[in-house]
Design a protein around this motif. Sequence first.
Motif, PDB file in Angstrom:
ATOM      1  N   LEU A 116       0.838  -1.202   0.000  1.00  0.00           N
ATOM      2  CA  LEU A 116       0.000   0.000   0.000  1.00  0.00           C
ATOM      3  C   LEU A 116       0.875   1.254   0.000  1.00  0.00           C
ATOM      4  O   LEU A 116       0.619   2.208  -0.735  1.00  0.00           O
ATOM      5  CB  LEU A 116      -0.923  -0.015   1.219  1.00  0.00           C
ATOM      6  N   ARG A 117       1.929   1.197   0.816  1.00  0.00           N
ATOM      7  CA  ARG A 117       2.830   2.343   0.885  1.00  0.00           C
ATOM      8  C   ARG A 117       3.459   2.594  -0.491  1.00  0.00           C
ATOM      9  O   ARG A 117       3.484   3.716  -0.994  1.00  0.00           O
ATOM     10  CB  ARG A 117       3.920   2.091   1.936  1.00  0.00           C
ATOM     11  N   GLY A 118       3.958   1.503  -1.108  1.00  0.00           N
ATOM     12  CA  GLY A 118       4.565   1.613  -2.441  1.00  0.00           C
ATOM     13  C   GLY A 118       3.557   2.128  -3.451  1.00  0.00           C
ATOM     14  O   GLY A 118       3.870   2.994  -4.272  1.00  0.00           O
ATOM     15  N   GLY A 119       2.326   1.598  -3.385  1.00  0.00           N
ATOM     16  CA  GLY A 119       1.279   2.015  -4.317  1.00  0.00           C
ATOM     17  C   GLY A 119       0.985   3.495  -4.195  1.00  0.00           C
ATOM     18  O   GLY A 119       0.804   4.195  -5.202  1.00  0.00           O
ATOM     19  N   LEU A 120       0.978   3.992  -2.962  1.00  0.00           N
ATOM     20  CA  LEU A 120       0.685   5.422  -2.753  1.00  0.00           C
ATOM     21  C   LEU A 120       1.832   6.300  -3.252  1.00  0.00           C
ATOM     22  O   LEU A 120       1.602   7.349  -3.846  1.00  0.00           O
ATOM     23  CB  LEU A 120       0.394   5.696  -1.269  1.00  0.00           C
ATOM     24  N   TYR A 121       3.079   5.830  -3.038  1.00  0.00           N
ATOM     25  CA  TYR A 121       4.231   6.572  -3.590  1.00  0.00           C
ATOM     26  C   TYR A 121       4.065   6.694  -5.113  1.00  0.00           C
ATOM     27  O   TYR A 121       4.216   7.767  -5.692  1.00  0.00           O
ATOM     28  CB  TYR A 121       5.558   5.838  -3.330  1.00  0.00           C
ATOM     29  N   GLY A 122       3.793   5.546  -5.749  1.00  0.00           N
ATOM     30  CA  GLY A 122       3.670   5.496  -7.210  1.00  0.00           C
ATOM     31  C   GLY A 122       2.535   6.375  -7.697  1.00  0.00           C
ATOM     32  O   GLY A 122       2.677   7.096  -8.699  1.00  0.00           O
ATOM     33  N   LEU A 123       1.412   6.346  -6.975  1.00  0.00           N
ATOM     34  CA  LEU A 123       0.245   7.133  -7.378  1.00  0.00           C
ATOM     35  C   LEU A 123       0.551   8.630  -7.276  1.00  0.00           C
ATOM     36  O   LEU A 123       0.192   9.409  -8.165  1.00  0.00           O
ATOM     37  CB  LEU A 123      -0.955   6.779  -6.496  1.00  0.00           C
ATOM     38  N   ALA A 124       1.240   9.011  -6.199  1.00  0.00           N
ATOM     39  CA  ALA A 124       1.576  10.424  -6.016  1.00  0.00           C
ATOM     40  C   ALA A 124       2.464  10.905  -7.167  1.00  0.00           C
ATOM     41  O   ALA A 124       2.237  11.973  -7.758  1.00  0.00           O
ATOM     42  CB  ALA A 124       2.289  10.622  -4.679  1.00  0.00           C
ATOM     43  N   LEU A 125       3.443  10.066  -7.514  1.00  0.00           N
ATOM     44  CA  LEU A 125       4.356  10.411  -8.605  1.00  0.00           C
ATOM     45  C   LEU A 125       3.599  10.501  -9.929  1.00  0.00           C
ATOM     46  O   LEU A 125       3.808  11.422 -10.739  1.00  0.00           O
ATOM     47  CB  LEU A 125       5.447   9.333  -8.680  1.00  0.00           C
ATOM     48  N   ALA A 126       2.683   9.546 -10.140  1.00  0.00           N
ATOM     49  CA  ALA A 126       1.898   9.512 -11.376  1.00  0.00           C
ATOM     50  C   ALA A 126       0.997  10.744 -11.452  1.00  0.00           C
ATOM     51  O   ALA A 126       0.828  11.318 -12.530  1.00  0.00           O
ATOM     52  CB  ALA A 126       1.072   8.232 -11.430  1.00  0.00           C
ATOM     53  N   ALA A 127       0.440  11.162 -10.318  1.00  0.00           N
ATOM     54  CA  ALA A 127      -0.447  12.331 -10.310  1.00  0.00           C
ATOM     55  C   ALA A 127       0.318  13.566 -10.770  1.00  0.00           C
ATOM     56  O   ALA A 127      -0.183  14.361 -11.571  1.00  0.00           O
ATOM     57  CB  ALA A 127      -1.020  12.535  -8.905  1.00  0.00           C
ATOM     58  N   VAL A 128       1.559  13.690 -10.292  1.00  0.00           N
ATOM     59  CA  VAL A 128       2.386  14.833 -10.695  1.00  0.00           C
ATOM     60  C   VAL A 128       2.658  14.758 -12.202  1.00  0.00           C
ATOM     61  O   VAL A 128       2.486  15.741 -12.940  1.00  0.00           O
ATOM     62  CB  VAL A 128       3.720  14.845  -9.902  1.00  0.00           C
TER      63      VAL A 128
END
Lengths: 291, 240
Positions: free
Chosen positions: A222-234
Amino acid sequence: MIKRRSPVPFERERSERFLPFVIGAMTFLGALAVVLLFTLDAAMTRWRADLRDTLTVQIPATKEAGGERAEAVLAIVRATPGVANAQLVTYEEVERLLEPWLGKGSAAKGLPIPILIDITRAPGATIDRAATERQIQKAAPGATIEDHGTWLNRLVRLALSIQLVAAAIVMLIGAAAIAVVVFATRAGLAVHHDAIEILHLIGAQDAYIAREFQTRALSLGLRGGLYGLALAAVAIAVFTAALPDLSVAPAFRFSPDGRALVALVLLPVATALIALLTARHTVMRALGRMP
Amino acid sequence: MIRFEKVGLRYGERPEVLRGVNFDLSAGSFHFLTGPSGAGKSSLLKLIYLALHPTEGRIILFGRDVAKVPRRELPWLRRRIGVVFQNFRLLGHFSAIENVALPLLIKGAKRQEVETHVIELLRWVGLGERVAAYPATMSDGEKQRVAIARAVVGRPSVLLADEPTGNIDPDQAIRIVHLFEELNKLGTTVVIATHDQNLIARYNHHPVLHLERAAVRRHDPLSPVTALAAAAAGGVRSHD
């Protein structure tokens, strides 16, 4: 006095600390692929709606004024069975269509710009394109009819193949994520072998031991997924702002729609679930080999 | 309670550790298991606490042939066997109370429910002041008593101890065997594996399983071997 903590000392292990970052990178790539999938899908839907029932008559520019020829062709087209509407495209509209290539202003002036007539097909009707073309050529030699459906089909095929590639990328990323979690879980099993054996020998069921690993994997996933999502959002925000609206008649806009946003939000959840299930399966298999 | 029928054990292609072992331990009995170093005492205990499968023969535990017990039911059998491992095998990141509570927690007990009981047990083994201590800060004797408390906290029917006095001084060894005897009086079947002949001699009222050359011989209290060991230790005790 008895604290709520895992009997498996995960916090002492360094080998799994990379996991959220690897999963984050995968989620980032997966998110971009998902946005591409849905953006193309939305574009195809728009293209179909805009172009499926349209044709364009093109009357080549000549030295003489084309008004009479255009009127004659318009009359033939309007009388053709299956035609719901036919309209002359004004010079201003043609200029606007040429703007992306020629720039604003009167750059188009002086160029031999053909006369265009937009035709809308009646729903469910067919137009005999070849026969109509022969007829209008009598009134305006060199005039042609372009059926957008044919062109649209080619475009849709291209978009579908890009979508397939994007889907394959998402699946590959999923498979790679599974492999990474399997590797990390096996490393964890080896590192914590003593603790696992103690739990096993004092009567812990396999599911109890697996739960410790799967909870850990869920949290890291979940932590990794949220990191990835934040980066993707940017990245998506940057693309959306930086890429112009590539409006060449059928618009392609790089901006995720509602479905894409839901998929993006679900991506970290999916990543975490993949990590959980993979870790559980790996641990249960390993424990199954113990006496 | 525990019956071995022609049990054999070998690790891979190596020579047999145990061969044709037969014995029967009744419920509530107290036995020493002895033999030279490397004779297979730990392996025999591992067979009882289901850490190993025999390569031949049959083991009957609590009336059930272990080979026929489905794997998913083995944890329930293990919960009826308390084990004091040779090197204590405590979880280093758990305090004394957490280590002792572990067998209850894995059975699904709530932390608050077991806390009082576990503290009482730690007092019983003489560690009332050390409940929050971590293994790294404990002496071997203290670790041993935590290991014993963990082994008995689930009220097991069988208690196995592998060299429980190996790392501690004689006074502490006597205290620990007294603890085992108290548990035995409450009905727990006890098997203590040790090569310490002085210890066996001191407690020569208990039968001895002697393991040598891959086979087990049983010596009842004050049989010649026991008496010899007692004599060697200089402390023969008579009892009727």
